[in-house]
Design a protein around this motif. Sequence first.
Motif, PDB file in Angstrom:
ATOM      1  N   LYS A 176      -4.890  48.859 -11.983  1.00  0.00           N
ATOM      2  CA  LYS A 176      -5.021  47.731 -11.026  1.00  0.00           C
ATOM      3  C   LYS A 176      -4.982  48.495  -9.783  1.00  0.00           C
ATOM      4  O   LYS A 176      -5.063  49.577  -9.473  1.00  0.00           O
ATOM      5  CB  LYS A 176      -3.056  47.240 -11.488  1.00  0.00           C
ATOM      6  CG  LYS A 176      -2.657  48.662 -10.842  1.00  0.00           C
ATOM      7  CD  LYS A 176      -1.411  47.232 -11.564  1.00  0.00           C
ATOM      8  CE  LYS A 176       0.169  48.847 -11.225  1.00  0.00           C
ATOM      9  NZ  LYS A 176       0.387  49.401 -12.609  1.00  0.00           N
ATOM     10  N   LYS A 177      -5.121  47.043  -8.800  1.00  0.00           N
ATOM     11  CA  LYS A 177      -5.323  47.250  -7.049  1.00  0.00           C
ATOM     12  C   LYS A 177      -4.290  46.413  -6.703  1.00  0.00           C
ATOM     13  O   LYS A 177      -3.697  46.081  -7.320  1.00  0.00           O
ATOM     14  CB  LYS A 177      -6.321  46.291  -6.275  1.00  0.00           C
ATOM     15  CG  LYS A 177      -7.540  47.156  -7.307  1.00  0.00           C
ATOM     16  CD  LYS A 177      -8.225  48.657  -6.340  1.00  0.00           C
ATOM     17  CE  LYS A 177      -9.635  48.814  -6.545  1.00  0.00           C
ATOM     18  NZ  LYS A 177     -10.177  49.615  -5.527  1.00  0.00           N
ATOM     19  N   TYR A 178      -4.095  46.968  -5.607  1.00  0.00           N
ATOM     20  CA  TYR A 178      -2.228  47.284  -4.922  1.00  0.00           C
ATOM     21  C   TYR A 178      -2.510  45.973  -4.132  1.00  0.00           C
ATOM     22  O   TYR A 178      -3.250  46.198  -3.050  1.00  0.00           O
ATOM     23  CB  TYR A 178      -1.928  48.371  -4.978  1.00  0.00           C
ATOM     24  CG  TYR A 178      -0.852  49.436  -5.664  1.00  0.00           C
ATOM     25  CD1 TYR A 178       0.007  49.449  -6.462  1.00  0.00           C
ATOM     26  CD2 TYR A 178      -2.732  49.813  -5.933  1.00  0.00           C
ATOM     27  CE1 TYR A 178      -0.543  49.986  -7.499  1.00  0.00           C
ATOM     28  CE2 TYR A 178      -2.219  50.961  -7.112  1.00  0.00           C
ATOM     29  CZ  TYR A 178      -0.768  51.107  -8.460  1.00  0.00           C
ATOM     30  OH  TYR A 178      -0.524  51.914  -8.949  1.00  0.00           O
ATOM     31  N   ALA A 179      -1.041  45.450  -4.050  1.00  0.00           N
ATOM     32  CA  ALA A 179      -1.707  44.115  -3.245  1.00  0.00           C
ATOM     33  C   ALA A 179      -0.963  44.863  -1.234  1.00  0.00           C
ATOM     34  O   ALA A 179      -0.419  44.302  -0.422  1.00  0.00           O
ATOM     35  CB  ALA A 179      -0.702  43.034  -3.378  1.00  0.00           C
ATOM     36  N   CYS A 180       0.268  45.599  -1.649  1.00  0.00           N
ATOM     37  CA  CYS A 180       0.480  46.426  -0.721  1.00  0.00           C
ATOM     38  C   CYS A 180       0.858  48.159  -1.121  1.00  0.00           C
ATOM     39  O   CYS A 180       1.292  48.610  -2.397  1.00  0.00           O
ATOM     40  CB  CYS A 180       2.437  45.961  -0.161  1.00  0.00           C
ATOM     41  SG  CYS A 180       2.965  47.330   0.551  1.00  0.00           S
ATOM     42  N   ILE A 181       0.667  48.543   0.275  1.00  0.00           N
ATOM     43  CA  ILE A 181       0.678  50.141   0.137  1.00  0.00           C
ATOM     44  C   ILE A 181       1.588  50.626   1.360  1.00  0.00           C
ATOM     45  O   ILE A 181       1.299  50.178   2.443  1.00  0.00           O
ATOM     46  CB  ILE A 181      -0.491  50.778  -0.193  1.00  0.00           C
ATOM     47  CG1 ILE A 181      -1.536  50.679  -2.028  1.00  0.00           C
ATOM     48  CG2 ILE A 181      -0.721  52.614  -0.059  1.00  0.00           C
ATOM     49  CD1 ILE A 181      -3.095  51.366  -1.203  1.00  0.00           C
TER      50      ILE A 181
END
Length: 223
Positions: A92-97
């Motif tokens: 998955k890709k992250y909306a917030c890092i």
Amino acid sequence: MKVCTDACVFGAMVAGSLPVGHRQDVVHCLDIGTGTGLLSLMYAQKNNGVFIDAIEIDNAAAVQAKENFTASPWAERLHIFNSDIRSFRSEKKYACIISNPPFFEDDLQSPDKTKNNAKHDTSLSFKELLKATDSHLEKEGLFAVLLPFHRINYFIDEAVKFGLHIHRQILVKQTPGHEHFRGILFFKREKKQPVHSEIIIKNDEGNYTTGFVAALKDYYLYL
């Protein structure tokens, strides 16, 4: 890993910073170098729909983070990975890092290897952090990082090379008479005129400022 006041300020600032359009959704966030889990816990406390993957390379710190996560009311939304972010893989890709990275790159190092990994770039350089962020951040995602003041401009310049542009900058002072010593930076992929502000921890009388109290009152037991 000690819990520092500047890390608490950072946690409070990022906890309310979900990208627009994600606030009502189930959101996946990534905490790079979580230590014993402070930032992840603060983020989870403020955002009910957020699921956080926390990465920590140090085994002892990762074990303690897991204990802290398990003991919290948000355990089902917090996941610890005892891993190096450079080899971490996620579908998955992250909306917030978010990251409070090892940042004293040019400062005197401690003979304690664990402290060096936590405070210096012996385990993760800024460029490696930015490369990992670029790899895991979704297109509309937000990246937040805590830095020493003297490394801010360098980091902003390096971030551009990875297609990440500064959107917001909060400078941190100990008191009105002190110089800024930390910077809280927010990046996105789109270019935008950044917003600048500051937060002062204590006033001239040695008491916490109203701005600090407003930001941290939901996290400190006695403010």
